[in-house]
Design a protein around this motif. Sequence first.
Motif, mmCIF file in Angstrom:
data_model
loop_
_atom_site.group_PDB
_atom_site.id
_atom_site.type_symbol
_atom_site.label_atom_id
_atom_site.label_comp_id
_atom_site.label_asym_id
_atom_site.label_seq_id
_atom_site.Cartn_x
_atom_site.Cartn_y
_atom_site.Cartn_z
ATOM 1 N N VAL A 14 0.851 -1.191 0.000
ATOM 2 C CA VAL A 14 0.000 0.000 0.000
ATOM 3 C C VAL A 14 0.888 1.244 0.000
ATOM 4 O O VAL A 14 2.094 1.168 0.242
ATOM 5 C CB VAL A 14 -0.933 0.018 1.245
ATOM 6 C CG1 VAL A 14 -1.930 -1.123 1.169
ATOM 7 C CG2 VAL A 14 -0.142 -0.035 2.536
ATOM 8 N N ASP A 15 0.248 2.359 -0.249
ATOM 9 C CA ASP A 15 0.929 3.649 -0.240
ATOM 10 C C ASP A 15 1.598 3.895 1.113
ATOM 11 O O ASP A 15 0.984 3.653 2.149
ATOM 12 C CB ASP A 15 -0.170 4.710 -0.442
ATOM 13 C CG ASP A 15 0.178 5.650 -1.542
ATOM 14 O OD1 ASP A 15 0.467 5.145 -2.633
ATOM 15 O OD2 ASP A 15 0.159 6.873 -1.284
ATOM 16 N N ARG A 16 2.827 4.366 1.107
ATOM 17 C CA ARG A 16 3.621 4.710 2.296
ATOM 18 C C ARG A 16 4.036 3.494 3.123
ATOM 19 O O ARG A 16 4.422 3.623 4.285
ATOM 20 C CB ARG A 16 2.897 5.723 3.203
ATOM 21 C CG ARG A 16 2.911 7.112 2.610
ATOM 22 C CD ARG A 16 1.786 7.941 3.130
ATOM 23 N NE ARG A 16 0.512 7.338 2.781
ATOM 24 C CZ ARG A 16 -0.619 7.540 3.384
ATOM 25 N NH1 ARG A 16 -0.686 8.343 4.400
ATOM 26 N NH2 ARG A 16 -1.714 6.943 2.978
ATOM 27 N N ALA A 17 3.966 2.306 2.530
ATOM 28 C CA ALA A 17 4.412 1.105 3.252
ATOM 29 C C ALA A 17 5.933 1.079 3.363
ATOM 30 O O ALA A 17 6.488 0.311 4.157
ATOM 31 C CB ALA A 17 3.900 -0.138 2.540
ATOM 32 N N THR A 20 9.697 2.460 -1.601
ATOM 33 C CA THR A 20 10.831 3.182 -2.194
ATOM 34 C C THR A 20 12.039 3.145 -1.256
ATOM 35 O O THR A 20 13.165 2.865 -1.697
ATOM 36 C CB THR A 20 10.408 4.634 -2.505
ATOM 37 O OG1 THR A 20 9.238 4.573 -3.334
ATOM 38 C CG2 THR A 20 11.489 5.383 -3.240
ATOM 39 N N THR A 21 11.801 3.390 0.022
ATOM 40 C CA THR A 21 12.874 3.327 1.034
ATOM 41 C C THR A 21 13.573 1.976 0.966
ATOM 42 O O THR A 21 14.803 1.880 0.937
ATOM 43 C CB THR A 21 12.255 3.508 2.446
ATOM 44 O OG1 THR A 21 11.477 4.691 2.464
ATOM 45 C CG2 THR A 21 13.320 3.542 3.522
ATOM 46 N N ARG A 143 2.260 8.150 8.655
ATOM 47 C CA ARG A 143 3.479 8.452 7.893
ATOM 48 C C ARG A 143 3.264 9.608 6.924
ATOM 49 O O ARG A 143 4.097 9.895 6.091
ATOM 50 C CB ARG A 143 3.952 7.206 7.131
ATOM 51 C CG ARG A 143 4.409 6.112 8.071
ATOM 52 C CD ARG A 143 4.987 4.933 7.326
ATOM 53 N NE ARG A 143 5.375 3.885 8.250
ATOM 54 C CZ ARG A 143 5.810 2.694 7.892
ATOM 55 N NH1 ARG A 143 5.917 2.403 6.596
ATOM 56 N NH2 ARG A 143 6.141 1.792 8.785
ATOM 57 N N ALA A 180 5.415 -4.384 7.502
ATOM 58 C CA ALA A 180 6.071 -3.099 7.230
ATOM 59 C C ALA A 180 5.926 -2.109 8.377
ATOM 60 O O ALA A 180 6.401 -0.979 8.288
ATOM 61 C CB ALA A 180 5.499 -2.496 5.947
ATOM 62 N N LYS A 182 7.336 -2.638 11.228
ATOM 63 C CA LYS A 182 8.605 -2.699 11.971
ATOM 64 C C LYS A 182 9.525 -1.547 11.549
ATOM 65 O O LYS A 182 9.229 -0.832 10.587
ATOM 66 C CB LYS A 182 9.295 -4.030 11.671
ATOM 67 C CG LYS A 182 8.536 -5.228 12.223
ATOM 68 C CD LYS A 182 9.368 -6.467 11.983
ATOM 69 C CE LYS A 182 8.624 -7.721 12.383
ATOM 70 N NZ LYS A 182 9.305 -8.899 11.846
ATOM 71 N N SER A 183 10.651 -1.418 12.236
ATOM 72 C CA SER A 183 11.574 -0.325 11.918
ATOM 73 C C SER A 183 12.156 -0.525 10.515
ATOM 74 O O SER A 183 12.175 -1.649 9.987
ATOM 75 C CB SER A 183 12.712 -0.292 12.933
ATOM 76 O OG SER A 183 13.585 -1.382 12.675
ATOM 77 N N ILE A 184 12.657 0.549 9.937
ATOM 78 C CA ILE A 184 13.244 0.486 8.592
ATOM 79 C C ILE A 184 14.336 -0.591 8.548
ATOM 80 O O ILE A 184 14.393 -1.391 7.608
ATOM 81 C CB ILE A 184 13.788 1.880 8.179
ATOM 82 C CG1 ILE A 184 12.613 2.844 7.959
ATOM 83 C CG2 ILE A 184 14.654 1.780 6.910
ATOM 84 C CD1 ILE A 184 12.997 4.262 7.552
HETATM 85 P P1 ADP Z 1 6.129 4.035 -0.468
HETATM 86 O O1 ADP Z 1 7.171 4.045 -1.545
HETATM 87 O O2 ADP Z 1 5.625 2.650 -0.156
HETATM 88 O O3 ADP Z 1 4.994 4.989 -0.681
HETATM 89 P P2 ADP Z 1 8.161 5.376 1.152
HETATM 90 O O4 ADP Z 1 9.374 4.535 1.138
HETATM 91 O O5 ADP Z 1 8.126 6.585 0.272
HETATM 92 O O6 ADP Z 1 6.852 4.489 0.900
HETATM 93 O O7 ADP Z 1 7.912 5.811 2.662
HETATM 94 C C1 ADP Z 1 6.821 6.669 3.042
HETATM 95 C C2 ADP Z 1 7.221 7.469 4.310
HETATM 96 O O8 ADP Z 1 7.313 6.585 5.427
HETATM 97 C C3 ADP Z 1 8.590 8.149 4.202
HETATM 98 O O9 ADP Z 1 8.520 9.357 4.898
HETATM 99 C C4 ADP Z 1 9.534 7.166 4.898
HETATM 100 O O10 ADP Z 1 10.657 7.799 5.439
HETATM 101 C C5 ADP Z 1 8.636 6.593 5.989
HETATM 102 N N1 ADP Z 1 8.971 5.182 6.324
HETATM 103 C C6 ADP Z 1 9.351 4.205 5.474
HETATM 104 N N2 ADP Z 1 9.539 3.038 6.126
HETATM 105 C C7 ADP Z 1 9.244 3.271 7.427
HETATM 106 C C8 ADP Z 1 9.249 2.449 8.622
HETATM 107 N N3 ADP Z 1 9.567 1.146 8.571
HETATM 108 N N4 ADP Z 1 8.888 3.030 9.774
HETATM 109 C C9 ADP Z 1 8.550 4.343 9.818
HETATM 110 N N5 ADP Z 1 8.530 5.176 8.745
HETATM 111 C C10 ADP Z 1 8.871 4.657 7.561
#
Ligand code: ADP
Length: 212
Positions: A14-17, A20-21, A143, A180, A182-184
């Motif tokens: 899902v969005d913000r999961a 990309t990170t 997020r 997702a 859990k911590s990065i």
């Molecule tokens: P997506 O590509 O799935 O939309 P992103 O990687 O852009 O997600 O991350 C969305 C936001 O959440 C960013 O601000 C990122 O820094 C934050 N984020 C990513 N992974 C985590 C995590 N495991 N815990 C907390 N915040 C996170």
Amino acid sequence: MSYRRGALIVLEGVDRAGKTTQCMKLVQALQQSGRPAEMIRFPDRTTKIGQLISAYLEKKHNLEDHTVHLLFSANRWELEPMIRQKLEQGISLVVDRYAFSGVAFTSAKPGFSLEWCMSPDVGLPRPDLVLFLELNPAVAAQRGEFGAERYETSEFQKAVMQRFQQLMKDPSLNWQVIDAAKSIEDVHAEIKTHSEEAAEAAQHQPIAELWK
Ligand code: ADP
Ligand code: FDM
């Protein structure tokens, strides 16, 4: 035969999961362990087709629903020769969204079956691993707010999630569900383990075809 191809690793969710990170961290980790790796994302907004899609997502213009679905698929097919070539050269590709987003998003619209949505992507390179980053919508909301792009409403995302659940039942694919929340670093560690296993297994196998 010492055939050592790269692995095709897809991140969905899902969005913000954190897709990309995690794609970026995985590429770095694979490179550090001596495996050439690159990241790609869909839609690839840099091509002519990608620019049409991008303007649609930004609500700069409307497109008929079947049409936009086929454009998303065409955007994958236009990169298919490059994907195949890189894998054959031994480069692993980490992909931010693929045909699964294509099917999940369009089939969440009224009147679209999974089967119809899958058909234009049949035969694309089949991923060796599909990581699904699972995140509860309430945690995702913490997020950041939804942006202004098309599809960014909680109701639509709920329908998309149901379609992903259906796609995950397909045993011809190596789906791995990752928590997702859990911590990065913890999410990364899990993803890295699955990816290294998949890359080891893939290197002596031919590239298979998706949904065939
Ligand atoms: P997506 O590509 O799935 O939309 P992103 O990687 O852009 O997600 O991350 C969305 C936001 O959440 C960013 O601000 C990122 O820094 C934050 N984020 C990513 N992974 C985590 C995590 N495991 N815990 C907390 N915040 C996170
Ligand atoms: N999306 C993405 C689709 O509807 N179909 C597809 O085939 C793909 C790859 O486009 F809302 C949707 C999913 C998401 C948007 O957003 C792309 P990001 O932020 O670039 O991932």
